[in-house]
Structures are given as structure tokens and as C-alpha cells.
Design a protein around this motif. Sequence first.
Motif, PDB file in Angstrom:
ATOM      1  N   THR A  61      12.397   0.320  10.817  1.00 19.28           N
ATOM      2  CA  THR A  61      12.003  -0.904  10.135  1.00 19.28           C
ATOM      3  C   THR A  61      10.638  -1.306  10.653  1.00 19.28           C
ATOM      4  N   CYS A  87       7.529  -3.637  10.911  1.00 13.88           N
ATOM      5  CA  CYS A  87       6.998  -4.988  10.769  1.00 13.88           C
ATOM      6  C   CYS A  87       5.636  -4.992  11.417  1.00 13.88           C
ATOM      7  N   PRO A 123       8.117  -5.014   5.135  1.00 16.45           N
ATOM      8  CA  PRO A 123       8.232  -6.314   4.455  1.00 16.45           C
ATOM      9  C   PRO A 123       7.400  -6.346   3.176  1.00 16.45           C
ATOM     10  N   ILE A 155      10.948   1.117   6.182  1.00 12.55           N
ATOM     11  CA  ILE A 155      11.033  -0.058   5.319  1.00 12.55           C
ATOM     12  C   ILE A 155      10.071  -1.136   5.811  1.00 12.55           C
ATOM     13  N   GLN A 170      10.680  -3.649   1.151  1.00  9.44           N
ATOM     14  CA  GLN A 170      11.976  -4.260   1.388  1.00  9.44           C
ATOM     15  C   GLN A 170      12.777  -4.366   0.090  1.00  9.44           C
ATOM     16  N   ASP A 171      14.067  -4.042   0.157  1.00 10.33           N
ATOM     17  CA  ASP A 171      15.010  -4.143  -0.957  1.00 10.33           C
ATOM     18  C   ASP A 171      14.859  -3.044  -2.003  1.00 10.33           C
TER      19      ASP A 171
END
Length: 448
Positions: A9, A11, A87, A85, A59-60
Motif C-alpha cells: 500500500t 502512500c 490513494p 495501491i 484506490q478501490d
Amino acid sequence: MNKLSSITTVCLLSIGLLAGCSSSKTESTATVAPTSSEVTPVSTSKVKKDITLTYIASQDWVKDGEMKLAKKFEAETGIHIDYQIIPADQYTNILKTKLNAQEAPDIFGGQSGKSDIVTQYNVEKNAVDLSGEEWVKREDPLSIEQASVNGKVYALTVWDNTGSWIINYNKQIFQKLGLSIPKTYSEFKSISQKIKDSGITPIYEPISDGWHHVLWFPEIGPRFEEVTPGLTDRLNTNKAKFADDPTMLLALTQLQEMNKLGFFGTNAFSDTFADTEKNMASGKFAMTLNNPSEPANIEKAYPEMKADNFGFFVMPLADNQILNVNPAAPSKFIYSGSQHIAEAKQYFAFLAKQENLQAFLDSEPKFSTLNFPNLKDKFTPEQKKFFETYKKAGTVFQTSINYLNAQWMDIGKELQAMLGSTSTPADVLKSIDKKRESIAKAAKDPAW
């Protein structure tokens, strides 16, 4: 959401950290990968390959069902999928930076759309031509059209092609207050006020994510076209401006009024999309803007709130009564500079197998169907009733209008200022025109 243990993830706090996003690749034992212009057949070899394909996405965009299929794919082939992934508010800039630096991962996610895949991703240079793949013949032609440039297909789209953003409403609240489905903005405003007066917040609108509140505007593009026939063509040929259209100005003025009247509640600027199910299940909100499959997602998270407790109607801003349809969706592209193009194509072919498409659909509560034929859909009686009610449909503006979707997050900021009364609806429209002109000139569009 459960994710593979291998998912990274990301960020990122600054572009200076971009190099850290690029995973190292294990060299394939296969022959040297062809260029992006060549068509590589899917390997039928049973020999497993110790290879990792890196896949970057917003994201998503990557669902649990795909991640489960990735495990199955690895078990069968030895090819591991490393998801990174990012943001949503950072993704476009990060991806563009990687593409410009020629350091993109093997697979990258991107919103399809005939103009966006050129202006945003320059797919003719950065993506592999997938026109010769078997699944292209089966995928919905409308989806294929939005992933194509000059007759060549550059992306695989596996998404719910009935996922229109519509009003999901709590039928119990409506029945208790004696409310009917509105057909005009005036009626919508009236029922929202009655809901607010009863002590319930009319609409759950998560503004803090930066993208969701934008949906209220371009999604009703078919209404703008209905009021002014030919508007779409004139906008795309630079013969019309957003700022000159009275229906667009009216819609944004009504959206601003909804917030001023308190229809979004007192915490809209801090509410998040991730909390939609929790808040709608609580009964503290009567409506929210989401897909027709959202009630099933609410029930899955909160079984006491049944999916059939929700009904649907279209956004009635500017008296809209047309169903908004978007054939564009999050899609998968293979980077032309990847060392593992053949393996990436193999993964795409695996995802597009009929049994895997059905497994993906069955596992994804937000989807009722997919953009491939001969699948068993999950439409509820309420969803079927909705689609029967709104038989007139049109394509949303972020897909039909060039150079609009590319500025989605910027529009989000403009609308936040408008909803906060530090700018006006007219200011928003002027800003959209200005950014469209800038993007069009950069793309050397002859109409500009």
C-alpha cells in the motif's frame, strides 16, 4: 478489505519517493518479450515461471475477487501479482511521472475513455496493443470503444457496466414520512427538507475524499444534452463553452443550495466514502449517491439492514429524468516497456476466462453484472424495477466530453470551494473551460 499479504500500500508524501514504488523484476526464462506493436499468443505451457508482475492501481480499483483470482493464477503458473495501491488523489500524478520517466510497472490501472487514454496515458506509446487477444471479441463493444485509439485496443476492462451513480434511498424513511420519488428538483428539495425537519440527515455526501461530490455534475450530462441538442458535439469541437450553458449553471446552483440548506449534514466535508455502508445502515441518513449494487454491500457489512430496504431514482438536478450510463471504467493496461509482456497478457486472458469472470462477479457485492456476455447476473427485483422505470439513457459527460475527466480532482477542489461559498457556480464552469483549453492545446487538438 482483505488484501494479499504481498500487496504494497503506497502512500507517497512526495514525488521524490517515486523510485521506491518500482519493484524489482525477476528475469523471465522465456524469450525476449516482443515490442508493443506485436501480438503475443497466450502461452499454453504448463511449466511454472518464477516471475513477479507489478501492478499499480488507484484506490478501490482492485477488488477482493481479483486478488483471489491472482492467487489461483499464481498457483497455476507461478506468476505472482504484486499490487501497489495508491490513494486516489495521488494516483494520476504518480502514474504520469512513472510513464514520463519510462519506469512504469508491468501493468498499470487507468480510467478508460477515448480521449483520456490518449491525453492521460499516451497509450499508443506507453501501452501494449491488445487487439489480437481472444477476450476482445467477447467484451462489451461499448467498453472496447472506450479503450481504443485508431482501431487498436489498449486495455482490458472488467467492470459492472450498469454501475450508474444514482440516488439510493431508504424506503422505510420515505414510507414513514409519506414521501414519493421526486421527478423534479423542486420535488427533491421538498422531500429533502421534510427529511431534515424529521431529524434525519437527507443525504450522505462524503466530500473529504475529493472525488465523490463531483459525480453530481458530469453524471447528468445527458440532461444537458437533452435541453440543448448537439451540445456534446459543439463542446468537443470548441464551438461551445461550459460557462455559457444555462442548464449547467442551474445544476451547480442547485447543488450549492442543497449544501446551504443542510441536506448534506454538518460533517460532509469530513465524511468519507469508506463509511457509506456504516452511515446508511445506521438510519441517520435517508439517501446517498451510489451504484445500484450498494444496498447489497450495506447488507453484507450490516446484516440487520436488508438490501431490499433501499430503492433508487436518478439525480433530479435540473429536472433530470434520464439514466446516466458510463461505458468507461477502471481498466488494466500493459506497459510497453515491460520485460514480461507475454506473462501480463497471460494474466489478462486468465481474468477474462468465463469461469473466472463469474467467480469475480459472484464475489463482488458492489457488482450486479459485468461487461461480458453469458454471465448470471445478480439483479434484485428493486434494481429491475429501477431499470424498467428509467428506459431513456445517455452517456455521462466525463466520458462523452473531451478533456473533462482528466480534471476530475481539480473540479472536486473547485466544487469544494463552491459548496463552502468561497466561489460561485459560474467560477467553477469558467475554470473547467480554462483547463479544457489547456489540455486540448497540449494535445495539439486542431479545434483549439
